[in-house]
Structure formats: structure tokens, C-alpha cells
Design an enzyme around this catalytic site. Sequence first.
Site, PDB file in Angstrom:
ATOM      1  N   ASP A  24       3.678  -8.776 -18.053  1.00  0.00           N
ATOM      2  CA  ASP A  24       3.554 -10.211 -17.863  1.00  0.00           C
ATOM      3  C   ASP A  24       4.163 -10.996 -19.022  1.00  0.00           C
ATOM      4  O   ASP A  24       4.787 -12.028 -18.806  1.00  0.00           O
ATOM      5  CB  ASP A  24       2.077 -10.597 -17.697  1.00  0.00           C
ATOM      6  CG  ASP A  24       1.619 -10.403 -16.266  1.00  0.00           C
ATOM      7  OD1 ASP A  24       2.354 -10.831 -15.351  1.00  0.00           O
ATOM      8  OD2 ASP A  24       0.558  -9.806 -16.045  1.00  0.00           O
ATOM      9  N   GLU A  63      -0.837 -11.360 -23.009  1.00  0.00           N
ATOM     10  CA  GLU A  63       0.258 -11.302 -22.019  1.00  0.00           C
ATOM     11  C   GLU A  63       0.750 -12.682 -21.636  1.00  0.00           C
ATOM     12  O   GLU A  63       1.604 -12.832 -20.765  1.00  0.00           O
ATOM     13  CB  GLU A  63      -0.148 -10.477 -20.797  1.00  0.00           C
ATOM     14  CG  GLU A  63      -1.480 -10.821 -20.193  1.00  0.00           C
ATOM     15  CD  GLU A  63      -1.876  -9.905 -19.052  1.00  0.00           C
ATOM     16  OE1 GLU A  63      -1.059  -9.134 -18.543  1.00  0.00           O
ATOM     17  OE2 GLU A  63      -3.045  -9.973 -18.644  1.00  0.00           O
ATOM     18  N   CYS A  78      -0.053  -1.927 -23.334  1.00  0.00           N
ATOM     19  CA  CYS A  78      -0.344  -1.242 -22.070  1.00  0.00           C
ATOM     20  C   CYS A  78       0.633  -1.625 -20.959  1.00  0.00           C
ATOM     21  O   CYS A  78       0.436  -1.268 -19.813  1.00  0.00           O
ATOM     22  CB  CYS A  78      -1.784  -1.499 -21.628  1.00  0.00           C
ATOM     23  SG  CYS A  78      -2.130  -3.227 -21.311  1.00  0.00           S
ATOM     24  N   HIS A 136       0.842  -1.201   0.000  1.00  0.00           N
ATOM     25  CA  HIS A 136       0.000   0.000   0.000  1.00  0.00           C
ATOM     26  C   HIS A 136       0.871   1.243   0.000  1.00  0.00           C
ATOM     27  O   HIS A 136       0.537   2.258  -0.588  1.00  0.00           O
ATOM     28  CB  HIS A 136      -0.872   0.029   1.258  1.00  0.00           C
ATOM     29  CG  HIS A 136      -1.945  -1.004   1.252  1.00  0.00           C
ATOM     30  ND1 HIS A 136      -2.418  -1.588   2.395  1.00  0.00           N
ATOM     31  CD2 HIS A 136      -2.641  -1.549   0.239  1.00  0.00           C
ATOM     32  CE1 HIS A 136      -3.361  -2.445   2.082  1.00  0.00           C
ATOM     33  NE2 HIS A 136      -3.514  -2.445   0.777  1.00  0.00           N
TER      34      HIS A 136
HETATM   35  C1  PEP Z   1       0.926  -6.173 -18.111  1.00  0.00           C
HETATM   36  O1  PEP Z   1       1.044  -7.315 -17.682  1.00  0.00           O
HETATM   37  O2  PEP Z   1       1.698  -5.666 -18.949  1.00  0.00           O
HETATM   38  C2  PEP Z   1      -0.160  -5.312 -17.631  1.00  0.00           C
HETATM   39  C3  PEP Z   1      -0.396  -4.136 -18.169  1.00  0.00           C
HETATM   40  O3  PEP Z   1      -0.882  -5.744 -16.585  1.00  0.00           O
HETATM   41  P1  PEP Z   1      -0.395  -5.704 -15.054  1.00  0.00           P
HETATM   42  O4  PEP Z   1       0.878  -4.924 -15.004  1.00  0.00           O
HETATM   43  O5  PEP Z   1      -1.519  -5.103 -14.316  1.00  0.00           O
HETATM   44  O6  PEP Z   1      -0.208  -7.170 -14.792  1.00  0.00           O
HETATM   45 MG    MG Z   2      -0.584  -8.236 -16.622  1.00  0.00          MG
END
Ligand code: PEP
Ligand code: MG
Length: 582
Positions: free
Chosen positions: A458, A434, A505, A191
Site C-alpha cells: 500500500d 502503509e 510485511c 477466489h
Molecule cells: C501491504 O499493504 O503491504 C500489506 C502487507 O497489506 P495488504 O497487502 O494486505 O494490503
Molecule cells: Mg496493506
Amino acid sequence: MEIKRGVAVSPGVAIGPAWVLDTEEVRIGERFIAPGTYPEEIERFDRAVRSAAGEARQVQKTVSERLGEQYGAIFGAHAALIEDPSLRQEVAAQIRDQGFTAEYALSRVIRRRAKLLAGLNDRILADRQSDLFDIEKRLLRQLVGQRQQQLQKLSQPTILLAHDLTPSETAQLDRRQVLAFATEAGGRTSHTAIVANALGIPAVVGLGPFLTDVSGGDLVIVDGNRGVLILDPDAETLEHYRQAQQAQAGHERELVELRDLPAVTRDGVRIFLLGNIEFPEEAAQILERGADGVGLYRTEFLYLGRKEDPTEQEHFQAYLQVLRQLPSKPIVIRTLDIGADKFSSVTEPLAQERNPFLGVRSLRLCLHNKNLFRVQLRAILRASAYGDIRIMFPMVSTLAELREAKLLLYDVMEELSEEQVPFNQRIPVGTMIEVPSAALMADQLAREVDFFSIGTNDLIQYVLAADRTNENVAYLYNASDPAVLRLIDQVVRAAERARIPVNVCGEMSAEPMYAYFLVGIGLRQLSASPHAIPEIKRLVRSITAEDARRAAQAVLQMETAQDITSYLRDQLRRILPEALAV
Ligand code: PEP
Ligand code: MG
């Protein structure tokens, strides 16, 4: 000079005098009570509980107003922990049976609980220890009668160094006085890290022992971009960071000016820059930083610091809150991606998984627990009646899984239609790519969705079999790895063939040199945390898509991550030297 490396959790650079937070902020004097006085002692403890819980609720209120209810909820949970009847029972038993003072009994009970958590050898639960210590401090302050508000008494800007900071300490930091902080303990999912980021205080955690090497007043540097703490910097390092700081300040001012300009390359290719958010309150940042919409809303943070799952209405309200701030922009809501490194009461039964990153996380968890999933799907669909909401499934590994998720979505749509609840019947449905299996099957998946979003955070860890949270394999976890880049390229080709939009992303989009590569392989959407958007926009406006294409082709021929990194850094140095300055 000493350089310590840890986990960068909040960006920015700060130089200043150290302020070392006393680890033993509240000292316990007496350990034993006078014989026969235990009823009074238990009563004293009960009074402390009432005041401490009231204080935590007050913090909840203040933090909710300042940062939003999701953050405030952390302290609501603290209040509940303080009032936990089992805590009271254990402490009272120690006072009565052992003759301990309330302070000492409490400290023993908390430490035993913390040790149990640590013994589970689970990073997420270990992070929860800081919540326990937070409530211990709160109660001790009541008992000892020392309301040491050390953190609020700062009179000059300093860099806070501590073994660990609890979430409430972090949320109460005054950002004008605390230039940055660095802690020995802590992890990416704590957190504390989340709150630091929201406050915009540069921070590095998980540095390992360093407090014995530093005294209050020593000059230190915290580099929240790279996860570095420098003790007693030499003149050259100091000068380097001073210049970098100045360059960054000037650079940031210029970046703000870019806000209202579109992200278009010099040869006229429009790139859509979207923001990643965790909390509805962050939607404002999307506008401030000149992003084109929300490319990834990580909804699992709705579950933060709560004992009960959020209701459909709570989901709905959170989505509307984002929509209200961005009425005409696309908002990609990702369904629950909980498990592995993300924590919640929902995942508690999974705490025993031996390999949580390969376990029941994310979409798998939702498909195992369809009632939980339906609540969220209903809320997203309901929100879709009010704006450009899109839905995205995370961690899809197989076509069958995607189909199962879509079937459930259609079922929920039918249910809403029967109830005559309005929603967008044509809501765009996308999948994250991912997991390597999904990347390899991208052609097939592309036929069944409206868009792709590549989650490189990921994807990198699964392609290279290197845990993204394990510092010991960080040398393998590398976005420059040719296997990673080839796979991303294949996914983009598959999306092009199917004529569906594709976005990235993961954190790669936030790094200029990788953003250059991504534009070069044909990405026309990039999604990054809002603070990275201006820099990426500046990059886009400084390049031609044609040069980027040529550079990306060269990269795809290379054999090692080292070659690729140095090539891309060279390119970036040529295009945007200031991006490498800090
Ligand atoms: C990713 O895995 O790139 C992603 C955007 O999701 P998170 O970082 O939330 O796993
Ligand atoms: Mg991810």
C-alpha cells in the site's frame, strides 16, 4: 511465438501441451416448452436445484477436508446461491410467462444478474460473476443431464487454458495433471486466485483475449512468477525456460535443506524471517519453510465467501488453530483490513464508493463499526492467553486514529477482566506503516506502539498515487522508486530512535534484491509469503550486513527507479545468480 502478459497469482513455471477448456461446456438444446407444461418444468427446475445444492455441499465437504474450512465455505455460499428463493422466483416466472425451458430461463436470469454486476464497474463484484457462472454450470449439468466432469478426466499433464475458471473448478483441479493454468479473465482478488495459490498450481489470470490464438495440444509456457503466458514458444525461449525450470527444481531442493538453519548474515547479524498467511491452514507452511513465526496474519480472509460475519468464537478458533501449529512462535494478528480491493458482505454497503482505496477501508471501517471491531479484539485477546500473540492495526493514517483504536482495545481488555476471561495484559500492540502520513509521523507513532510493520504494497501505491490493482499505471507502481525507498528509510530511522522493532510485511520482503536493500537500511525482520522464505534465507546467509549497508547507502543517493533496479539486480547477480535465473 506470442507473449501475453497478465496478473501473476500463483508462482512457478510450467511447460506443456495446452488443454483448452470449452467455454460452452453445457449446451442448451430446446428453448421452449410445450404449451401448458410449465408446472412440470418448474418442478424439474426444483429437482435440479436440490441436486445441485447437494452437490455443492459435497464439494464444500471435500474441499474443507482437503484445504480447510475457509475454502470449503466458498461452496457453502454457492449452495446458498443455488437455493436463493429470488433465483427460483425469477426462473419460475420466465418458465410460466414466457414458456421457456428451465435451462434457457436459468441461463437468461444468470446472465442478467452477471451483467448487472459487470455494469457496477467494480472489480470485486465483477469477480463475483464467476461464482454466478459456477452455479449456472452446476444447475445446467443437472438439467441437461450431462455430468461432464471434463476437468477430472484429464489423462496426461497439461496446461489448462480457459476464459475463466470458477472457484470450484479450480479447487477440484488435480495438481498432478494440471501443470499450470492461464485465464483471459480474473483479477488478483478473485477466489480463483486464492485457491490456486493454496494448491500451489502456477497461475496467471487477466491475460485478455488469447483463446482464439491457441488450440488444444499446442505447446505453451506459463510463467507464474512474472505473469506471462507464451504461446508457441520459439526454440530459444523454450530452452531458456527448460533450463530455468531445471535450475529452479535443483534450487528448490537446496532451499529445503536450509529449513533448519538460522537466517544469519556472514558477519553474524540475525535476521528474523516471518511468514504472511491468509488462512489458519497455512500455518503449517511456516514450519515447512523454516520461518520464525507469522509476521502478518491477514484475518479478513475469515470473511471470505460468507453472508454472515464470523462470530467471536469463530475468530478465536481460527487464531487457536494457528497457535496450536506454532506453539512457541510469535504470531502477529492484523485486525480486519477489509474494503478497497478486498471483498466481503461487510463491505457491500461501500460498493458505491467512488475511490475505495481512499475510502472507508480497514481500520477506518472498524472505527466506524465498533461493534464489529470489538468482536475481533475480544477474540484476539482471548487467544493471547495461549501463546505469543501480537496485535497489529492496518492503514493507520493519523495519531488520533491509532489512539482511538488503542482506547477501544483497552476498553475491551477491561470488559474481559470484569468477565474474568484470561488474556495477556501486556500483549504487544503494533501499527502498520502503509500510508504516507503515518510514515511521515513515524517518530510520534513510535512512542505509542511496541512495533512497526511497513506495508509496502500500500505504501508504494499511496506514495506514487498509482492504484496497485490497475495494470495501466503498473509502470509507476514501482518498489524501486527513490521516493518510496527514502520514506521506508525514514520509518526505519524513527523506529531505531524509539528503540522499537520494525518489520516489512509487503511483497518487497519476498524479492531478494529488495530484501538486500532492506537489510542494508537496518531491517532485522522481514515478513513474506511462506514460499518466498527459503530464498530470502539463502540470500541472508550469502551476504554481509556491512556490504548490504553500503549498497543501500548508494541506492539512497540515486535519482531514478531504473538506476536503482539495475544497480540492485547487478548486486544480486553477483551474490545469488540463481535467484535471477528464472
Ligand atoms: C501491504 O499493504 O503491504 C500489506 C502487507 O497489506 P495488504 O497487502 O494486505 O494490503
Ligand atoms: Mg496493506
